[in-house]
Design a protein around this motif. Structure first.
Motif, short mmCIF file in Angstrom:
data_model
loop_
_atom_site.label_atom_id
_atom_site.label_comp_id
_atom_site.label_asym_id
_atom_site.label_seq_id
_atom_site.Cartn_x
_atom_site.Cartn_y
_atom_site.Cartn_z
N LYS A 1 1.07 -1.54 0.10
CA LYS A 1 0.03 -0.49 0.31
C LYS A 1 0.74 1.28 0.17
O LYS A 1 0.36 2.36 -0.34
N MET B 1 3.24 1.81 -8.59
CA MET B 1 3.99 0.91 -9.86
C MET B 1 3.29 1.42 -11.19
O MET B 1 1.87 1.23 -11.52
N PHE C 1 3.41 0.96 -15.33
CA PHE C 1 3.93 -1.01 -15.68
C PHE C 1 3.95 -0.62 -17.34
O PHE C 1 3.62 0.61 -17.83
N SER D 1 3.14 -1.63 -19.94
CA SER D 1 1.20 -1.64 -20.40
C SER D 1 0.71 -0.21 -19.97
O SER D 1 0.43 0.24 -20.78
N ALA E 1 -1.17 -0.78 -18.01
CA ALA E 1 -2.00 -1.64 -16.91
C ALA E 1 -3.51 -1.29 -16.72
O ALA E 1 -3.94 -1.56 -15.07
N LEU E 2 -3.78 -0.37 -17.23
CA LEU E 2 -5.29 0.33 -17.10
C LEU E 2 -6.34 -0.66 -17.17
O LEU E 2 -6.28 -1.57 -17.72
N PHE E 3 -7.25 -0.57 -15.88
CA PHE E 3 -8.31 -1.62 -16.15
C PHE E 3 -9.47 -0.73 -16.85
O PHE E 3 -9.75 0.12 -17.33
N ASP E 4 -9.17 -1.27 -18.38
CA ASP E 4 -9.93 -1.32 -19.74
C ASP E 4 -10.80 -1.59 -19.37
O ASP E 4 -11.51 -0.63 -20.09
N GLU F 1 -12.72 0.35 -17.01
CA GLU F 1 -12.92 1.56 -16.56
C GLU F 1 -13.48 2.36 -16.73
O GLU F 1 -11.67 2.73 -17.50
N PHE G 1 -9.68 3.78 -8.15
CA PHE G 1 -9.72 2.47 -7.01
C PHE G 1 -8.83 2.40 -5.95
O PHE G 1 -9.66 1.65 -5.38
N PRO G 2 -7.66 2.36 -5.79
CA PRO G 2 -6.87 2.32 -4.71
C PRO G 2 -7.78 2.38 -3.88
O PRO G 2 -7.88 2.57 -2.09
N LYS H 1 -10.78 4.16 -3.05
CA LYS H 1 -11.50 2.75 -2.83
C LYS H 1 -11.30 1.48 -2.03
O LYS H 1 -12.58 1.19 -1.14
N MET H 2 -10.67 1.36 -2.70
CA MET H 2 -10.28 -0.36 -1.70
C MET H 2 -9.84 0.13 -0.12
O MET H 2 -10.08 -0.42 0.39
N PHE H 3 -8.74 1.05 -0.54
CA PHE H 3 -8.23 1.61 1.41
C PHE H 3 -8.19 2.50 1.75
O PHE H 3 -7.15 2.94 2.78
N ARG I 1 -2.42 7.66 -11.15
CA ARG I 1 -3.57 5.85 -9.89
C ARG I 1 -1.90 5.38 -9.30
O ARG I 1 -2.48 5.03 -8.04
#
Lengths: 253, 246
Positions: A78, A82, A84, A86, A88-91, A93, A101-102, A104-106, A150
């Motif tokens: 946490k 990072m 990436f 590529s 590495a986005l959530f395609d 969303e 997202f992070p 909301k999650m944490f 992000r």
């Protein structure tokens, strides 16, 4: 401070890292360079805990990763961001949801607080009016900037970037490099970048580690890399005509 | 040896899946998203196949029962039993293994090869719990409704087929449906469905989550996932039938 000592990693019978040690300090942008297959990505993934080293130790401000349980590793992550190769986005969303997202999650932030934070980091990476767009609607450079947004949304202590400017035109690549450098200075974080791009070395190479065949062959700065006699480094650096000319200029000076 | 390794890895995966969700709100949203993707979006194909196969089962039975000593209501009875016992829970689950299984493996496999799963891991997310548990909850608790619908539509398909072909009368068919009704058989079918739903959610997730390589490997993993899910459903069907009815 991140301390890496003598890490080894193999896949099946192939030894990819053969005892790499390094130290990364707060506020520094460190570059891991080397040709494809030199072990850069495996090294970075070992630091992130995505691969477990077969031997050696990694510690984050005195916390030893090897001894950590899976839950403790997740807690440590946490504190990491990072970027990436590529993106590495959530395609599926939107950009806003990707960055939110992070949070909301944490965190227990309200919707308003999260939106403020999302807009703040988007603004920080110089992106506007992209909240409701999907990753596929953005250019490669914009996607990389979203990935950086992000990565920093949770105020990480450690930022990792895997070839952040691969596939980008030289101008956009420099913008991304400078952005990472600015963020490192501004938030006083530890930033580690994997790259084989010599432009990045010249732009932001405060500390450079050169890997070859899973071994650390050289360590220095963007100033010393052009003066070193290390054959492995010179072979890598001067593989392009452009940098051969740079060397001539350096030698004349 | 490789198969044993995969089976062990599958159970280790389940160990990570059945953990307390990190954020209840996100987990709840994911469950509803999966109910829509894996459940609601499968209703059309299930309804279509059930109706027509129900009709075909009734016609086939009608055509083969031409002995005047065998009462016509047995057509309805045989259709009901074959739909409730096997067609709806097993046959439909194999079809869902194809449709939903390939979707799960390809979507998770793509997330793996585009490093989206790594991105979640680096954030500190328990990816198996986050991605797989909502799928299990959605399928295990929603598929019994889909299979119940398949039973109703299958039997209705047989009724319509009787009307259209004139092979048997509607009254005979309805009498057969009412004959020797055993609620336990419905329970048996729904228990089987829940087990199959668990397999449909977890086996393709396993293949998608651990895929290595690029798009071709994702395609190969999808094919393997569908084949193995179908095989395991058929094998489990044998043992569950023996256990619950034998």
């Amino acid at each position: 401070m991140i301390e890496v000592s003598n890490i080894h990693k193999s896949f099946n019978d192939q030894l990819v890292l053969k005892g790499v040690s390094a130290t990364f300090k707060k506020g520094d942008t460190s570059l891991i360079i080397g040709s494809s297959g030199s072990g850069k990505t495996v090294f970075l993934k070992c630091l992130l805990g995505l691969f477990e080293p077969d031997q050696g130790d990694i510690s984050y401000d005195g916390r030893h990763v090897i001894k950590m349980s899976t839950k403790e590793k997740r807690e440590l992550r946490k504190e990491m961001g990072m970027v990436f190769q590529s993106g590495a986005l959530f395609d599926s969303e939107t950009i806003e949801d990707n960055i939110r997202f992070p949070l909301k999650m944490f965190t227990n932030q309200s919707e308003e607080e999260m939106l403020d934070r999302v807009n703040f980091v988007l603004n920080r990476v110089h992106l506007e009016n992209v909240n409701k767009k999907f990753p596929a609607e953005l250019s490669g450079g914009m996607q990389k900037r979203v990935a950086i947004a992000r990565a920093i949304v949770m105020n990480p202590k450690y930022l990792f970037c895997d070839e952040p400017n691969s596939g980008l035109d030289p101008r956009t690549a420099i913008i991304i490099d400078n952005l990472i450098q600015e963020i490192t200075d501004e938030y006083q974080i530890i930033t580690i970048i994997n790259t084989h791009d010599m432009n990045s070395v010249m732009e932001i190479g405060e500390k450079i580690i050169f890997l070859k065949d899973g071994l650390k062959k050289w360590e220095g700065t963007s100033q010393t890399i052009f003066k070193t006699d290390n054959e492995d480094v010179t072979e890598f650096v001067y593989s392009s005509d452009l940098f051969k000319k740079v060397r001539e200029v350096y030698n004349k000076d | 040896m490789k198969s044993l390794h995969s089976i062990g890895k599958y159970f280790l995966m389940l160990g990570q899946v059945f953990r307390k969700p990190q954020k209840r709100g996100i987990f709840k949203d994911n469950v509803f998203k999966e109910i829509e993707e894996l459940g609601l979006k499968s209703i059309g194909i299930v309804a279509f196949i059930s109706f027509f196969v129900g009709g075909v089962v009734a016609i086939q039975t009608g055509l083969n029962v031409d002995n005047p000593w065998i009462p016509k209501y047995l057509i309805g009875f045989a259709t009901k039993r074959s739909i409730i016992l096997e067609f709806a829970p097993t046959f439909m689950s194999v079809i869902l293994a194809g449709k939903v299984g390939s979707y799960i493996t390809s979507s998770m496999g793509t997330m793996r090869v585009t490093e989206q799963i790594d991105a979640l891991e680096v954030m500190g997310v328990n990816t198996l719990n986050h991605l797989v548990l909502p799928k299990i909850i959605a399928t295990v608790f929603f598929y019994p409704f889909i299979i119940a619908l398949a039973m109703i539509l299958g039997i209705f398909g047989g009724w319509v087929a009787g009307e259209l072909t004139g092979l048997y009368s509607v009254d005979d068919y309805v009498d057969g449906i009412r004959l020797d009704f055993k609620p336990y058989l419905i329970r048996y079918a729904l228990i089987k469905t829940m087990v199959f739903a668990f397999l449909i959610a977890t086996i393709p997730s396993f293949y998608g989550y651990y895929v290595k390589g690029g798009s071709i490997e994702v395609g190969k993993a999808s094919t393997k996932a569908v084949v193995w899910t179908s095989v395991v459903i058929i094998v489990f069907n044998y043992f569950l039938t023996q256990m619950l009815l034998g």
